[in-house]
Design a protein around this motif. Structure first.
Motif, PDB file in Angstrom:
ATOM      1  N   LEU A 259    -120.726 -56.295 -29.356  1.00 35.77           N
ATOM      2  CA  LEU A 259    -119.534 -55.688 -29.966  1.00 35.77           C
ATOM      3  C   LEU A 259    -118.729 -56.739 -30.724  1.00 35.77           C
ATOM      4  CD1 LEU A 259    -118.252 -53.208 -27.223  1.00 35.77           C
ATOM      5  CD2 LEU A 259    -118.846 -52.649 -29.569  1.00 35.77           C
ATOM      6  N   GLU A 260    -118.629 -57.910 -30.155  1.00 44.04           N
ATOM      7  CA  GLU A 260    -117.903 -59.003 -30.823  1.00 44.04           C
ATOM      8  C   GLU A 260    -118.611 -59.407 -32.120  1.00 44.04           C
ATOM      9  OE1 GLU A 260    -114.822 -61.420 -31.414  1.00 44.04           O
ATOM     10  OE2 GLU A 260    -115.000 -60.033 -29.723  1.00 44.04           O
TER      11      GLU A 260
ATOM     12  N   ARG B  40    -117.942 -56.775 -34.824  1.00 46.99           N
ATOM     13  CA  ARG B  40    -116.585 -56.885 -35.377  1.00 46.99           C
ATOM     14  C   ARG B  40    -116.489 -58.034 -36.375  1.00 46.99           C
ATOM     15  NH1 ARG B  40    -114.754 -56.430 -29.793  1.00 46.99           N
ATOM     16  NH2 ARG B  40    -114.493 -54.216 -29.319  1.00 46.99           N
ATOM     17  N   GLU B  41    -117.107 -59.168 -36.026  1.00 54.96           N
ATOM     18  CA  GLU B  41    -117.077 -60.338 -36.924  1.00 54.96           C
ATOM     19  C   GLU B  41    -117.787 -60.022 -38.245  1.00 54.96           C
ATOM     20  OE1 GLU B  41    -118.642 -63.830 -35.088  1.00 54.96           O
ATOM     21  OE2 GLU B  41    -117.134 -63.817 -33.490  1.00 54.96           O
TER      22      GLU B  41
ATOM     23  N   GLU C 232    -118.247 -57.054 -39.691  1.00 54.81           N
ATOM     24  CA  GLU C 232    -117.410 -56.137 -40.477  1.00 54.81           C
ATOM     25  C   GLU C 232    -116.262 -56.880 -41.150  1.00 54.81           C
ATOM     26  OE1 GLU C 232    -116.128 -53.043 -37.901  1.00 54.81           O
ATOM     27  OE2 GLU C 232    -118.115 -52.105 -37.773  1.00 54.81           O
ATOM     28  N   LYS C 233    -115.671 -57.799 -40.413  1.00 61.21           N
ATOM     29  CA  LYS C 233    -114.551 -58.581 -40.954  1.00 61.21           C
ATOM     30  C   LYS C 233    -115.012 -59.420 -42.152  1.00 61.21           C
ATOM     31  CE  LYS C 233    -110.876 -61.623 -39.337  1.00 61.21           C
ATOM     32  NZ  LYS C 233    -110.406 -62.458 -38.208  1.00 61.21           N
TER      33      LYS C 233
END
Length: 204
Positions: free
Chosen positions: A25-26, A29-30, A32-33
């Motif tokens: 999940l982390e 997120r990275e 996508e950022k």
């Protein structure tokens, strides 16, 4: 027995890979950022392209200069010397005139020239100026009655000259035919004097 039971509980014998949900999940997120940041930076770097409005051609499209000519086509020849219509802007060869016209009027070619497919909106003054130009052209191109009489007279003279030439040609043909007939009669007289009556059979 209790000891063996403890060992069995500590061994992973399910043969399935265990995923660490929090770690992945982390990572997502990275990623996508980073994608958002790259999208914003690319938009900021490249300003929108402002293309010129569509204009009419100031040159004549040559479709007939190579008609009826033969050409040796080799695979190693440059594009400009291959069979078909060559577009130097897009550096491509189109095989027939209809497709060539479609190509030079198409979006890809116009974009390569730096133009959009939108036409510039004409102002009222431009339209009025265009009407004035067309009126002047019409006045200068219209014929007066004197010009019309001269053209009719010229056409009649040309027609009379054509008729005269036709009559002369007919007279020459008649003379040639008369000469040929005289020659044939002379040949027949000579053949009769020599005793040749022709190439007919002697049998009756």
């Amino acid at each position: 027995m209790a000891q063996s039971g403890d060992n069995a509980a500590g061994v992973d014998n399910t043969f399935r890979k265990k995923w660490n949900r929090e770690e992945y999940l982390e990572r997502a997120r990275e990623r996508e950022k980073q994608e958002e940041e790259s999208r914003f930076s690319s938009k900021a770097k490249a300003p929108p392209i402002q293309r010129k409005p569509l204009k009419h051609r100031d040159y004549e499209v040559d479709l007939s200069s190579r008609l009826g000519k033969t050409q040796v086509v080799t695979p190693i020849a440059p594009l400009s010397q291959q069979a078909g219509y060559y577009c130097p802007v897009c550096e491509c060869v189109v095989k027939d005139s209809a497709n060539y016209l479609d190509h030079i009027n198409g979006k890809k070619h116009q974009r390569a020239l730096g133009m959009s497919m939108r036409v510039e909106r004409a102002s009222l003054q431009q339209v009025q100026e265009r009407f004035e130009v067309l009126k002047k052209r019409k006045v200068t191109s219209s014929f007066s009655e004197q010009d019309l009489d001269e053209r009719i007279l010229k056409q009649q003279n040309e027609e009379e000259e054509r008729r005269r030439q036709r009559r002369e040609r007919k007279k020459e043909k008649k003379k040639e035919k008369a000469v040929e007939d005289d020659a044939e009669d002379a040949d027949a007289d000579i053949a009769a004097m020599m005793g040749f009556g022709g190439f007919r059979s002697s049998k009756k």
